[in-house]
Design an enzyme around this catalytic site. Structure first.
Site, PDB file in Angstrom:
ATOM      1  N   LYS A 132       0.849  -1.202   0.000  1.00  0.00           N
ATOM      2  CA  LYS A 132       0.000   0.000   0.000  1.00  0.00           C
ATOM      3  C   LYS A 132       0.880   1.247   0.000  1.00  0.00           C
ATOM      4  O   LYS A 132       1.835   1.337   0.771  1.00  0.00           O
ATOM      5  CB  LYS A 132      -0.892  -0.038   1.245  1.00  0.00           C
ATOM      6  CG  LYS A 132      -1.904   1.085   1.351  1.00  0.00           C
ATOM      7  CD  LYS A 132      -2.739   0.910   2.609  1.00  0.00           C
ATOM      8  CE  LYS A 132      -3.789   1.996   2.742  1.00  0.00           C
ATOM      9  NZ  LYS A 132      -4.622   1.821   3.960  1.00  0.00           N
ATOM     10  N   SER A 207      -9.263   2.208   2.750  1.00  0.00           N
ATOM     11  CA  SER A 207      -8.289   2.912   1.944  1.00  0.00           C
ATOM     12  C   SER A 207      -7.285   1.978   1.255  1.00  0.00           C
ATOM     13  O   SER A 207      -6.503   2.415   0.415  1.00  0.00           O
ATOM     14  CB  SER A 207      -7.514   3.902   2.825  1.00  0.00           C
ATOM     15  OG  SER A 207      -6.839   3.233   3.881  1.00  0.00           O
ATOM     16  N   SER A 231     -10.139  -0.253   6.834  1.00  0.00           N
ATOM     17  CA  SER A 231      -9.386  -0.060   5.592  1.00  0.00           C
ATOM     18  C   SER A 231      -8.680  -1.300   5.068  1.00  0.00           C
ATOM     19  O   SER A 231      -8.209  -1.303   3.939  1.00  0.00           O
ATOM     20  CB  SER A 231      -8.360   1.068   5.773  1.00  0.00           C
ATOM     21  OG  SER A 231      -9.012   2.312   5.849  1.00  0.00           O
TER      22      SER A 231
END
Length: 533
Positions: A132, A207, A231
């Site tokens: 990420k 996210s 997330s």
């Protein structure tokens, strides 16, 4: 009295402005997406190497049944095939990854200690990894979708990324996120919007949506995410993969942007995301680093001795969408299969305090730390490395297409302006009551099944119209519990179904054991290019 009136006025103004903004956005969003895309989903997986777990790949690489270069090249080819459709990987390091894979193959050729030595010392040797973008990966951007940070490159690795690399994993690149990791969609004005591989017109979540998307599309086999309100779990749910939110404090947040502030370090958890349940535990062992002794990851779990509970919904919070029938039905099937297969009794329970999950989450997210310092505001983060932004001005700029920031980020910053300076005693009491009830219910041998979200992956931008659906995941951040998100096949529209598996504090090994059972029983991840409802 005057202060209360002022707070009320600020709340009304914020509500009116946000509502008007969302209506305008809905109009333009509908106009932009009026013409359907000719391509609805990613193509099916062709290379059989992409259908092996990280555990299986590492074993084959150690045994010289396949080279690391072959595996890494297979994943590079797949990313190049699907990423133009997904916009999930925002920066690659393919050339460096192939060089590292060649070094792995050379190391294996020269190793004299045998396969067991390599497995013990380098359990992920030669296995591809996605990261990420909010985590520092040396030489890669670390902007978290903020345009003013686009030139910032990580000089070192985030702590848990370093641990995975030390275990032999080879990073392929970094993946898309929501702006500053604070929204249900992975969309920002630096990289654009990420798509769901099962339906390109739907969101992969946020996210960690880029991670969820590229993993589900078989462009990566293992990845990492961060979770302060769901997330990891929402993207894992929307994309039909596994994701684990560990007990807070187990996996280091060092090297994550934005950094924790206020009391956020009590609620944020960083953890593994992957297509195959058997990869969760070995990844967590590595990522936990020196804190691994706090967990009982080597303890064998007898599911027949576990106490199971199920809650079908939050009890009716007026802000959140009702849980869909297909998600209620699949959770009921989980209960029925457990009872039939293991001879256990799954008790359905109700906890009234869950109706206030959003209020609890938002209250505790805004509490100051022990020294009285409040969390860094969204306006400050949006303006870094310069001065804080002015949300009202950003709204006007956004309506003219001139803002560097997404509407969710602006709305979040505006909402913070209207937050009460002092937390509601009623909400504090509710959280304390909820914590006691859930801790007593689960203990050290209890598992709770709870919906991951009220509905399957929604169409792009529609979460703006239902922004209060995430507390189904967010409440467990505040309660400090480990949760494993598990896929449960596909629903009526060919989109992934799933459920949250919640355990008691530090009982991560129990939720991971349930994940293995659910994968075996319901089939786990499905190839989005070859799957049908």
């Amino acid at each position: 009295m005057a202060l209360n009136i002022l707070e009320a006025a600020r709340r009304v103004i914020a509500s009116v402005v946000i509502t008007a903004l969302l209506r305008v956005f809905r109009f333009f969003s509908a106009w932009k997406t009026a013409v359907p895309s000719a391509i609805k989903r990613v193509p099916p997986v062709g290379n059989p190497l992409l259908l092996l777990s990280a555990t299986q790949l590492a074993k084959k690489i150690r045994r010289k049944e396949v080279s690391s270069v072959e595996v890494v090249q297979a994943y590079i080819d797949r990313i190049q095939e699907v990423n133009p459709l997904l916009n999930a990987v925002v920066k690659d390091r393919f050339a460096a990854a192939l060089q590292e894979a060649a070094q792995v193959d050379k190391l294996i050729e020269e190793e004299t200690g045998g396969e067991e030595v390599l497995e013990d010392r380098l359990p992920l040797l030669g296995v591809p990894l996605s990261v990420k973008e909010s985590f520092a990966l040396q030489g890669m951007p670390n902007s978290t979708g903020v345009i003013t940070r686009k030139a910032i490159l990580a000089s070192i690795d985030a702590a848990m990324v370093a641990l995975l690399k030390r275990a032999g994993a080879i990073p392929l690149g970094v993946t898309n996120t929501s702006e500053l990791c604070m929204w249900l969609e992975s969309h920002n004005h630096l990289y654009g919007i990420a798509n769901n591989p099962y339906d390109l017109e739907r969101t992969p979540g946020g996210s960690s949506g880029g991670e969820g998307s590229i993993l589900a599309a078989a462009g990566s086999v293992i990845g990492v995410g961060s979770d302060i309100g769901g997330s990891i779990r929402m993207p894992a749910f929307f994309n039909g993969i596994f994701g684990h939110k560990p007990t807070p404090g187990i996996v280091s947040s060092e090297g994550h942007y934005p950094p924790a502030s206020g009391r956020h370090d009590e609620y944020i958890s960083n953890g593994p995301m992957c297509r195959y349940a058997e990869d969760l535990l070995p990844m967590l062992k590595i990522m936990a680093g020196p804190s691994v002794h706090m967990l009982s990851l080597n303890t064998k779990v007898d599911l027949k001795k576990v106490r199971f509970f199920s809650i079908p919904d939050d009890g009716g919070n007026s802000k959140s969408y009702p849980v869909s029938k297909e998600l209620i039905d699949i959770q009921r099937k989980v209960v029925e299969r457990l009872e039939a297969d293991l001879g256990v009794k799954v008790e359905e329970v109700r906890i009234p305090e869950l109706r206030y999950s959003f209020e609890i989450w938002s209250t505790y997210m805004n509490l100051p730390d022990k020294e009285g310092k409040p969390p860094t505001s969204m306006a400050e983060l949006m303006g870094e490395p310069g001065r804080p932004v002015w949300p009202l001005w950003e709204i006007l700029k956004s309506l003219m297409g001139k803002s560097n920031h997404t509407i969710p980020a602006i709305a979040f910053a505006l909402t913070q302006m209207s937050c009460q300076s002092e937390p509601s005693p009623f909400i504090i009491q509710l959280r304390e009551s909820l914590q006691k009830k859930v801790d007593k219910l689960l203990g050290t041998d209890g598992i709770l099944f709870y919906p991951s979200h009220p509905r399957v992956a929604p169409e792009h931008h529609t979460p703006l119209l239902r922004p209060y659906d995430f507390p189904y995941t967010g409440i467990f951040n505040i309660l400090g519990l480990p949760v494993t998100q598990c896929p449960l096949g596909l629903g009526e529209e060919g989109l992934p179904l799933g459920v949250q598996v919640v355990g008691g504090k530090l009982q991560d090994h129990v939720t991971l054991a349930v994940a293995l059972y659910l994968e075996k029983t319901f089939g786990g991840w499905r190839d989005p290019g070859a799957s049908k409802a």
